[in-house]
Motif scaffolding. Structure first.
Motif, short mmCIF file in Angstrom:
data_model
loop_
_atom_site.label_atom_id
_atom_site.label_comp_id
_atom_site.label_asym_id
_atom_site.label_seq_id
_atom_site.Cartn_x
_atom_site.Cartn_y
_atom_site.Cartn_z
N SER A 50 21.20 43.00 3.87
CA SER A 50 22.26 42.04 3.59
C SER A 50 22.67 41.27 4.85
O SER A 50 23.08 40.11 4.78
N THR A 51 22.51 41.92 6.02
CA THR A 51 22.83 41.25 7.29
C THR A 51 21.83 40.13 7.56
O THR A 51 22.21 39.03 8.00
N VAL A 52 20.56 40.38 7.29
CA VAL A 52 19.54 39.35 7.47
C VAL A 52 19.75 38.22 6.47
O VAL A 52 19.60 37.04 6.80
N ILE A 53 20.11 38.57 5.25
CA ILE A 53 20.39 37.55 4.23
C ILE A 53 21.51 36.62 4.69
O ILE A 53 21.44 35.40 4.55
N ALA A 54 22.55 37.21 5.31
CA ALA A 54 23.66 36.40 5.82
C ALA A 54 23.20 35.50 6.96
O ALA A 54 23.63 34.35 7.07
N ALA A 55 22.33 36.02 7.83
CA ALA A 55 21.79 35.21 8.94
C ALA A 55 20.96 34.05 8.39
O ALA A 55 21.07 32.91 8.88
N PHE A 56 20.16 34.32 7.38
CA PHE A 56 19.37 33.25 6.76
C PHE A 56 20.28 32.19 6.14
O PHE A 56 20.01 31.00 6.23
N ALA A 57 21.36 32.65 5.52
CA ALA A 57 22.30 31.71 4.90
C ALA A 57 22.91 30.79 5.96
O ALA A 57 23.10 29.58 5.73
N MET A 62 22.65 25.07 8.20
CA MET A 62 22.46 24.11 9.29
C MET A 62 21.20 23.28 9.10
O MET A 62 20.86 22.46 9.95
N GLY A 63 20.48 23.52 8.01
CA GLY A 63 19.27 22.76 7.73
C GLY A 63 18.07 23.20 8.55
O GLY A 63 17.07 22.50 8.61
N ILE A 64 18.17 24.37 9.18
CA ILE A 64 17.08 24.84 10.05
C ILE A 64 15.97 25.50 9.25
O ILE A 64 14.79 25.39 9.58
N ILE A 65 16.34 26.18 8.17
CA ILE A 65 15.35 26.83 7.32
C ILE A 65 15.61 26.44 5.87
O ILE A 65 16.69 25.94 5.52
N SER A 76 12.40 24.46 8.34
CA SER A 76 12.47 23.12 7.75
C SER A 76 11.59 22.15 8.51
O SER A 76 11.49 22.19 9.74
N THR A 77 10.93 21.27 7.76
CA THR A 77 10.14 20.22 8.40
C THR A 77 11.01 19.03 8.78
O THR A 77 10.58 18.12 9.48
N SER A 78 12.23 19.04 8.31
CA SER A 78 13.16 17.99 8.71
C SER A 78 14.52 18.62 8.94
O SER A 78 14.95 19.50 8.20
N LYS A 79 15.18 18.16 9.97
CA LYS A 79 16.51 18.67 10.28
C LYS A 79 17.43 17.49 10.52
O LYS A 79 17.17 16.67 11.40
N TRP A 80 18.48 17.42 9.72
CA TRP A 80 19.43 16.32 9.80
C TRP A 80 18.72 14.97 9.69
O TRP A 80 19.04 14.00 10.38
N GLY A 81 17.67 14.93 8.82
CA GLY A 81 16.99 13.67 8.56
C GLY A 81 15.92 13.31 9.57
O GLY A 81 15.24 12.31 9.41
N ALA A 82 15.77 14.09 10.63
CA ALA A 82 14.75 13.76 11.64
C ALA A 82 13.47 14.51 11.32
O ALA A 82 13.44 15.73 11.33
N THR A 83 12.42 13.80 10.99
CA THR A 83 11.17 14.42 10.57
C THR A 83 10.14 14.34 11.72
O THR A 83 9.81 13.25 12.16
N PRO A 84 9.66 15.49 12.19
CA PRO A 84 8.61 15.44 13.21
C PRO A 84 7.33 14.88 12.61
O PRO A 84 6.90 15.30 11.54
#
Length: 478
Positions: A50-57, A62-65, A76-84
């Motif tokens: 459950s601790t890992v689930i909270a970290a993932f959440a 933040m749009g990171i995963i 994520s392949t895009s973060k805050w709209g910025a696509t590498p």
């Protein structure tokens, strides 16, 4: 191995989220890559799932995963709209190349030992710290001045070490050679790697023992070699099998571990040695003799090396410090014809410009010191003691469920299980019980065999380790 700080003012899930975000920012998990499962991370970090689930959440917010049902959690392949736009596909690179990864069971064992160092280790093929000549080497390093030159040395190896090996090989292994016919390597595996890469070509057929440590080394398959097997019984390989393979497949080289063979502990009989040398001489076949265990002979009388009996120059001889002194010194050697030494030294120079001078100096001084002989005697006594503890524990815990032949030297104990249990299931159950060993299929045998290596575990751990293995085995049988 990083773990969250339970005394920190930050919550555990926040620490885990920060840690994962850092690894992602460093490029260890590139955009689009799959993160480890929650359950596996929970085990690694020693927290509830459950601790890992909270970290993932937290990272997801933040749009990171991003997570998808049935597809796991990915960066994520895009973060805050910025696509590498030009991120390399590192997963494809990791799966590419011609050099194959270690076998899955070996990777699983390494992973288990990394995540849980308290596991009783019957898998690692090295000496425990108390068997190494740590104090003796420390004294030598304190007494002797080391070279002020810390640049590259001859890729064939430092001359003083090769000269010391000339005396060692003559006195302890009955091998007469010169320093110009010796190549220093970082251990037996590098010697084998140089041979497979430089002396053989893709498609060449070679013979290895069955079962064999060579079978566990993907370097043979990476080199594109075709492997043909020589069955091993308690007296080693049958020499006539070499002739059969030569006629049928035109094998170009034979790889043998004749003294206390890994994994079976078998000792090639004297009669078979003589016949084998006659056959390879008749066929003009080279033999690679890997000889790491001879000096561990429990009766103090090391068996002859094939090289010492070789009158036609057919044997390439490989030795190592790893099983008789200290694996951390990373010192091995090969005795070969001058032309082969020059060829492999040239390849060695292209790889790493040769070994560090300091461990070569240490090894040379230890071989020539008054400490070496007594160390070998102590090593033999302690290894035999550990072997006997293992036998006693096996008879107590697994009588009627295993078959074995008692080795007279070396560090490995080969067991056949009755009845046979699928290797993967047995390994996982053993890890759950707190022990690791190597399933026999790693060495090319059928399922239902196990190799226990008793040099790494502490003496006081052996009975407990076998008790845990017996618990795992009986649980699967019942």
């Amino acid at each position: 191995m990083w773990k969250p700080d339970r005394n920190s003012k930050k919550t555990l899930y926040e620490q885990i989220a920060d840690y994962l975000e850092q690894r992602i920012s460093y490029g260890e998990f590139p955009p689009g890559s799959l993160l480890p499962p929650e359950r596996k991370l929970a085990e690694q970090f020693d927290v509830n799932r459950s601790t890992v689930i909270a970290a993932f959440a937290e990272l997801r917010s933040m749009g990171i995963i991003e997570s998808r049902i049935g597809s796991g959690t990915r960066v994520s392949t895009s973060k805050w709209g910025a696509t590498p736009k030009h991120t390399p596909n590192w997963s494809r690179f990791a799966e590419g190349g011609s050099f194959l990864p270690n076998l899955p069971f070996l990777r699983r064992i390494r992973e288990a030992l990394t995540h849980n160092p308290t596991l009783i280790d019957f898998a690692s093929g090295e000496l425990s710290a108390d068997l190494a000549p740590t104090n003796e080497i420390a004294v030598l390093m304190g007494k002797n001045a080391y070279t002020s030159y810390l640049g590259y040395v001859n890729p064939q190896g430092a001359t003083p070490l090769r000269e010391a090996l000339v005396d060692y090989l003559n006195n302890y292994r009955g091998i007469r050679t010169t320093e110009s016919s010796i190549l220093i390597t970082s251990g037996s595996q590098q010697s084998l790697f140089l041979i497979t890469q430089c002396l053989l070509s893709p498609g060449d057929a070679v013979a290895i023992e069955d079962p064999s440590y060579c079978y566990s080394l993907p370097m043979f398959q990476s080199a594109g070699l075709r492997l043909f097997r020589l069955p091993v019984d308690k007296h080693g390989v049958q020499p006539e099998d070499i002739r059969t393979l030569y006629k049928k497949h035109r094998i170009k080289m034979v790889f043998l571990n004749p003294n206390y063979q890994n994994p079976t502990g078998a000792l090639l009989s004297e009669e078979r040695r003589k016949r084998l040398l006659d056959i390879i001489s008749e066929l003009g076949l080279p033999v690679v003799e890997d000889d790491p265990y001879s000096l561990t002979s429990y009766d103090g009388i090391p068996p002859l090396s094939l090289k010492s009996m070789d009158t036609t120059g057919s044997v390439l001889y490989i030795g190592s410090f790893s099983k008789i002194a200290a694996s951390g010194l990373r010192i091995g050697w090969m005795v070969a014809p001058r032309s082969i030494v020059e060829r492999l030294a040239d390849a060695r120079q292209q790889m790493d410009f040769g070994l560090s001078i300091i461990p070569q100096q240490v090894a040379g001084q230890f071989l020539q010191s008054d400490y070496f002989g007594p160390h070998l005697e102590r090593l033999r006594i302690q290894l035999q003691f550990k072997r006997d503890l293992l036998i006693e524990s096996l008879e107590k815990e697994l009588s009627g469920l295993i078959e074995y032949v008692v080795p007279a030297g070396g560090i490995h104990f080969w067991c056949k299980l009755i009845p046979s249990i699928p290797d993967g299931i047995l390994l996982e159950e053993s890890i759950k019980k707190g022990i690791v060993m190597v399933p026999g299929s790693v060495y090319g045998s059928d399922s239902g065999y196990v190799r226990f290596t008793f040099a790494r575990a502490k003496s006081e751990e052996i009975a407990l380790g076998i008790s845990r293995f017996a618990e795992a085995l009986r649980g699967l049988i019942e």
